[in-house]
Design a protein around this motif. Structure first.
Motif, short mmCIF file in Angstrom:
data_model
loop_
_atom_site.label_atom_id
_atom_site.label_comp_id
_atom_site.label_asym_id
_atom_site.label_seq_id
_atom_site.Cartn_x
_atom_site.Cartn_y
_atom_site.Cartn_z
N PRO A 80 80.54 126.27 85.54
CA PRO A 80 81.64 125.96 84.61
C PRO A 80 81.97 124.47 84.58
N PRO A 83 79.65 122.27 81.26
CA PRO A 83 80.00 122.12 79.84
C PRO A 83 81.29 121.35 79.58
N VAL A 84 82.23 121.32 80.54
CA VAL A 84 83.50 120.63 80.28
C VAL A 84 83.39 119.12 80.44
N ALA A 115 87.63 122.67 86.59
CA ALA A 115 86.83 123.76 86.04
C ALA A 115 86.06 124.51 87.11
N CYS A 116 86.08 124.04 88.35
CA CYS A 116 85.33 124.71 89.42
C CYS A 116 86.28 125.60 90.23
N THR A 193 80.25 133.10 87.20
CA THR A 193 79.59 131.81 87.38
C THR A 193 78.21 131.96 88.02
#
Lengths: 243, 325
Positions: A80, A83-84, A115-116, A193
């Motif tokens: 994740p 992409p951010v 995001a992690c 994930t």
């Protein structure tokens, strides 16, 4: 397709932090550059680590169990954090599935760390870029090292061999076999994930000793009680034998 | 999460700028159809300049969040996947449009490009206004989605996040537009004040809906899924470091639950209740000072609201950092 990963056996991890110190040593002095520490000998030390060993107590006294739990970047198959990233500094390598950060592109916005879900990314407070476990990408392909040393430094440092390293997409690899045979699992599977790193669960090990196992099977006459017992004054085996 | 003041200022300031621009173009659109008295270009020009000022201030605030602001230009690269990247592209595009819109009104350069069947003229400022409106809403979506797209931050992962960013930004912009109109365009103060109250009320509904939703959330991740041990009682004894780290600072606000609840009531009061009263008093009395006070109070409330928005989000990584020693 290759997906390199670590498999960590919680059944044998003793929480010695050898992987933490060895990781810190290699990655602070290797090609990745420093992993900054601030105030290391003061009251409130802080620093960047790729790998941490945490300790959990499971159960209720007196039936408790201590679980030492090493945690680093899990190199997710659906990361994740990638992409951010607005600059493309965070990327997953196609050839071996390692998730890496290009320090020269990172703007230090910390969005990837948000995001992690595992908290595997830490910003280097000095260099102001995001850092994380690289699976020692500078070791594992280094042809100048002997074959047996081309492994992440945490794997080499582990005294109990709790850490295995290999390709989890190759069904014949050591790590795939370990996952298959010991019920390897992933962390927080609820977020999809698909972490590449796996953990092997704690296992109950019991030793049952039967009485006939205590008695020598190659002593059919049961004459052990009648073995010669020399007197204290007589020369012992050490006195008459040159080893 | 740890609320960063750079991000709090960025999101609230650009929200005001977007809302103010939308208010200006709403007045112009109504005036074009003869529903409101036409206003002189000065109102739109000064209004656009103020909106641009808020947008620039927000942009400057955003740089304080970066470790390497000199590389910020790189952040437009991944617009295909990253909402942050999309925001980085839409924000300057919107700022440019606001600048052109204000400049067209300031210079009076406003040729009629076409005629609607109803006879209403379609001129340059109308086209710029439509473009700006689209970009303003696109920016609201980008800003909101930066937070709403993180699926395991359950407090944020809801369409309400985008709705709230839009409504709160719109409300604060319309309140500021009402205050500006009191001195430059008193003919539309009542109209703008009415919309400001409607938007503030809608924003209150959206925010309370989010508060209710978040109060009922059950965390999807627990210590059991975090370390994969299926026992009902797991207690952390050591987090692997005696001191703090990025993980202990970035993902926790460091305040007590009591403080958090106080901020919640504070922002409900400052962002919604008080501005409603001040707006009602200001529009009926035509008092610019009261309206300006309404904006100032609401903006303070929005700062508290945004602080609370960040602080309330509970990151699952905190499961791994619950005990020292």
């Amino acid at each position: 397709m290759t997906q390199l990963a670590l498999v960590i056996d919680l059944n044998v991890c003793v929480g010695c932090h050898a992987c933490v110190t060895s990781c810190k040593e290699w990655n602070t002095s290797g090609q990745a550059g420093p992993l900054t520490d601030f105030n290391p000998y003061g009251a409130d030390p802080t620093g960047t680590f790729f790998n941490r060993v945490q300790t959990f107590e499971v159960g209720e006294f007196p039936n408790t169990e201590t679980v030492h739990f090493p945690k680093s970047c899990l190199h997710c198959e659906e990361p994740p954090c990638v992409p951010v990233c607005p600059t493309g500094a965070s990327y997953k390598r196609k050839e071996d599935g390692i998730v890496l950060v290009d320090y020269d592109k990172c703007i230090g916005c910390k969005y990837c760390s948000w995001a992690c879900p595992y908290g595997a990314r830490e910003i280097d407070e000095k260099q102001k870029v995001m850092k994380k476990c690289t699976l020692c990408v500078d070791r594992i392909y280094d042809k100048s090292l002997p074959e047996r040393d081309r492994k992440p430094s945490c794997v080499l440092a582990c005294p109990t061999s709790a850490r295995l390293f290999g390709d989890v997409h190759d069904p014949e690899s050591e790590v795939s076999k370990a996952i298959r045979e010991s019920g390897g699992y992933q962390l927080m599977p609820e977020w999809g994930t698909q972490p590449a790193n796996h953990y092997l669960p704690r296992r109950k090990t019991k030793l049952r000793i039967h009485e006939d196992e205590l008695v020598r099977a190659d002593n059919p006459l049961k004459i052990e009680g009648r073995l010669p017992k020399p007197a204290m004054t007589e020369p012992s085996l050490d006195d008459v034998t040159s080893w | 999460m740890h609320p960063a003041f750079s991000v709090i200022f960025l999101t609230t300031l650009i929200g005001v700028g977007q809302g103010l621009f939308l208010a200006l173009f709403t007045v112009e659109s109504y005036a074009a159809f003869g529903l409101l008295p036409p206003q002189e270009g000065r109102f739109y020009a000064i209004g656009s300049a103020v909106a641009l000022g808020f947008l620039v201030a927000g942009l400057i605030a955003s740089f304080f969040h970066l470790g390497h602001p000199e590389r910020a230009w790189r952040s437009a690269a991944k617009w295909r996947t990253s909402w942050l990247s999309r925001e980085v592209i839409v924000l300057p595009a919107f700022m440019g449009t606001v600048l052109l819109y204000g400049a067209a009104h300031c210079t009076g350069f406003n040729p009629v490009l076409a005629q609607l069947p109803s006879g209403a003229p379609v001129n340059v400022t109308a086209m710029l206004g439509v473009a700006g409106t689209v970009l303003a809403f696109a920016l609201f979506v980008c800003t909101g989605m930066i937070y709403a797209c993180l699926r395991f931050l359950q407090e944020w992962h809801t369409p309400l996040t985008v709705v709230n960013y839009t409504l709160l930004g719109g409300a604060s912009g319309f309140v500021l537009a009402t205050a500006l109109s009191a001195s430059m365009a008193p003919g539309v103060t009542g109209f703008l004040g009415g919309w400001a109250m409607i938007l503030t009320l809608l924003a209150l509904v959206g925010r309370v809906a989010t508060l209710l939703r978040n109060a009922r959330l059950r965390p999807k991740s627990t210590l059991r899924t975090a370390i994969g041990v299926k026992h009902p009682r797991i207690v952390q004894k050591a987090q692997g470091a005696m001191g703090g780290s990025f993980n202990t600072r970035e993902f926790f606000h460091g305040r007590t639950g009591v403080f958090l609840r106080q901020v919640k009531w504070l922002f409900l009061l400052l962002a919604f209740v008080l501005p409603m009263g001040l707006l009602a008093g200001g529009t009926t009395g035509g008092s610019g000072a009261l309206l300006l006070a309404a904006f100032a109070v609401q903006y303070l409330g929005l700062l508290a609201e945004r602080w609370f928005f960040f602080a309330q989000a509970n990151h699952p990584q905190n499961l791994y950092y619950q005990a020292v020693s």
